[in-house]
Design a protein around this motif. Sequence first.
Motif, PDB file in Angstrom:
ATOM      1  N   ALA A  24      35.497  10.934  44.964  1.00  0.00           N
ATOM      2  CA  ALA A  24      34.436  10.112  44.366  1.00  0.00           C
ATOM      3  C   ALA A  24      33.603  10.902  43.365  1.00  0.00           C
ATOM      4  O   ALA A  24      33.415  10.487  42.221  1.00  0.00           O
ATOM      5  N   GLY A  25      33.091  12.047  43.790  1.00  0.00           N
ATOM      6  CA  GLY A  25      32.243  12.832  42.913  1.00  0.00           C
ATOM      7  C   GLY A  25      32.978  13.367  41.704  1.00  0.00           C
ATOM      8  O   GLY A  25      32.476  13.321  40.573  1.00  0.00           O
ATOM      9  N   ARG A  26      34.185  13.874  41.937  1.00  0.00           N
ATOM     10  CA  ARG A  26      34.959  14.525  40.871  1.00  0.00           C
ATOM     11  C   ARG A  26      35.521  13.533  39.867  1.00  0.00           C
ATOM     12  O   ARG A  26      35.510  13.788  38.655  1.00  0.00           O
ATOM     13  N   VAL A  27      36.011  12.367  40.353  1.00  0.00           N
ATOM     14  CA  VAL A  27      36.742  11.431  39.491  1.00  0.00           C
ATOM     15  C   VAL A  27      35.902  10.235  39.049  1.00  0.00           C
ATOM     16  O   VAL A  27      35.960   9.826  37.887  1.00  0.00           O
ATOM     17  N   PHE A  28      35.113   9.676  39.969  1.00  0.00           N
ATOM     18  CA  PHE A  28      34.446   8.408  39.662  1.00  0.00           C
ATOM     19  C   PHE A  28      32.995   8.545  39.198  1.00  0.00           C
ATOM     20  O   PHE A  28      32.428   7.580  38.692  1.00  0.00           O
ATOM     21  N   HIS A  29      32.401   9.707  39.391  1.00  0.00           N
ATOM     22  CA  HIS A  29      31.011   9.893  38.957  1.00  0.00           C
ATOM     23  C   HIS A  29      30.881  10.901  37.820  1.00  0.00           C
ATOM     24  O   HIS A  29      30.416  10.551  36.723  1.00  0.00           O
ATOM     25  N   ALA A  30      31.251  12.141  38.060  1.00  0.00           N
ATOM     26  CA  ALA A  30      31.008  13.216  37.090  1.00  0.00           C
ATOM     27  C   ALA A  30      31.524  12.916  35.681  1.00  0.00           C
ATOM     28  O   ALA A  30      30.821  13.203  34.702  1.00  0.00           O
ATOM     29  N   PRO A  31      32.720  12.328  35.509  1.00  0.00           N
ATOM     30  CA  PRO A  31      33.190  12.077  34.144  1.00  0.00           C
ATOM     31  C   PRO A  31      32.376  11.052  33.370  1.00  0.00           C
ATOM     32  O   PRO A  31      32.488  10.965  32.138  1.00  0.00           O
ATOM     33  N   LEU A  32      31.562  10.250  34.074  1.00  0.00           N
ATOM     34  CA  LEU A  32      30.797   9.201  33.402  1.00  0.00           C
ATOM     35  C   LEU A  32      29.519   9.712  32.756  1.00  0.00           C
ATOM     36  O   LEU A  32      29.001   9.110  31.806  1.00  0.00           O
ATOM     37  N   PHE A  33      28.973  10.833  33.272  1.00  0.00           N
ATOM     38  CA  PHE A  33      27.654  11.282  32.834  1.00  0.00           C
ATOM     39  C   PHE A  33      27.572  11.594  31.341  1.00  0.00           C
ATOM     40  O   PHE A  33      26.620  11.155  30.679  1.00  0.00           O
ATOM     41  N   PRO A  34      28.508  12.346  30.765  1.00  0.00           N
ATOM     42  CA  PRO A  34      28.370  12.684  29.342  1.00  0.00           C
ATOM     43  C   PRO A  34      28.315  11.452  28.437  1.00  0.00           C
ATOM     44  O   PRO A  34      27.491  11.390  27.519  1.00  0.00           O
ATOM     45  N   LYS A  35      29.184  10.480  28.673  1.00  0.00           N
ATOM     46  CA  LYS A  35      29.207   9.268  27.854  1.00  0.00           C
ATOM     47  C   LYS A  35      27.905   8.484  28.013  1.00  0.00           C
ATOM     48  O   LYS A  35      27.431   7.832  27.072  1.00  0.00           O
ATOM     49  N   ALA A  36      27.304   8.555  29.198  1.00  0.00           N
ATOM     50  CA  ALA A  36      26.061   7.829  29.471  1.00  0.00           C
ATOM     51  C   ALA A  36      24.823   8.569  28.984  1.00  0.00           C
ATOM     52  O   ALA A  36      23.709   8.035  29.061  1.00  0.00           O
TER      53      ALA A  36
END
Length: 345
Positions: free
Chosen positions: A13-25
Amino acid sequence: MAVRVGLIGYGLAGRVFHAPLFPKAGLELAAVASSRPDDVKKDHPDVRIYATPKELCADENVDLIVVAAPSDLHVPLMLKALAAGKHVVSDKPFTPSVAEADNVIAAAKKANRIVSCFQNRRWDSDFLTLRKLMGEGVLGDVHSYRAHFEFFRPEVSDIWQDQPGKATGLHYDLGSHLIDQALVLFGTPDWLSADITSQRPGGKVVDGFHIRMAKGRQRIDLMASVLSVDFSTRYAVHGTQGSYMKKHMDIQEEQLRGGMTPKDLSYGVEPQDRWAEITVLEKGKLFARREPSVPGAHYEYYRLLGEAIERGGRPPVLAEEARETIRMIEAAKRSSEEGRRIEFS
């Protein structure tokens, strides 16, 4: 300055579904609390790493704590983060019970901080497309809504999701998404009935359910199973002017698991063979066509949350909305156990 995120948990969850979203957001991943420091270091070499959530919550340079830990830890970790003066996001399910949701909401009000639940599937491509069509009146008045989350995993595994515990089972997992989407579209139902089951040999947790809701003459059917060999059905929605039929799950999870990030131009974009089929009534005749999918955008959750933290506005998912989803799950459990319809006033 960008909102600085502290992430608790660096499993899937943390590695795949959350962390990759932060930069774009537009958010900054500042720190991670994990038992897998080498994995964190490999992916995010400049991020501070803590051995415990307590140490992370004490970091004065963190504005927002994201809880991506097993379900039974959501409540204590949210309360710990709020006590430290942080804004908080919990992965779904929000809490195991309504009573615990009330405690978290009260703690957030006392701390004057935002608490929210990561109901990212409000930004699934198929759901965004359906909302667009409904908003434009293409389907007319929707009277029948059927949504599926199904896949094929016939063997019981040793992962925590397959083991008994607080807020485990498919009704808390995928049920949180299906119920949240239905509440967004239609609001609290008049009544609910449910059949919740465990069908796999050796299964110890819920692995399938059928929840039916009603709003006046409207019927809402939510289904999930891990025993669907053909798991292509996603939506069957019928209105007075048209129907929306969708196969295949939203593509974002597949893309994220494959290493794509939301900054890729093809992120969230579904190929034409995944587009929905809609049939509409025009001048007394039926016309069928493919409906181009609105691109999926899970990162929008965090972009909107960042704006709420910085400007003091409304978060993308209210804690009270997450509480209502848990209320529906508790009602579904009661309905299945007692074999009766649960009425809502």
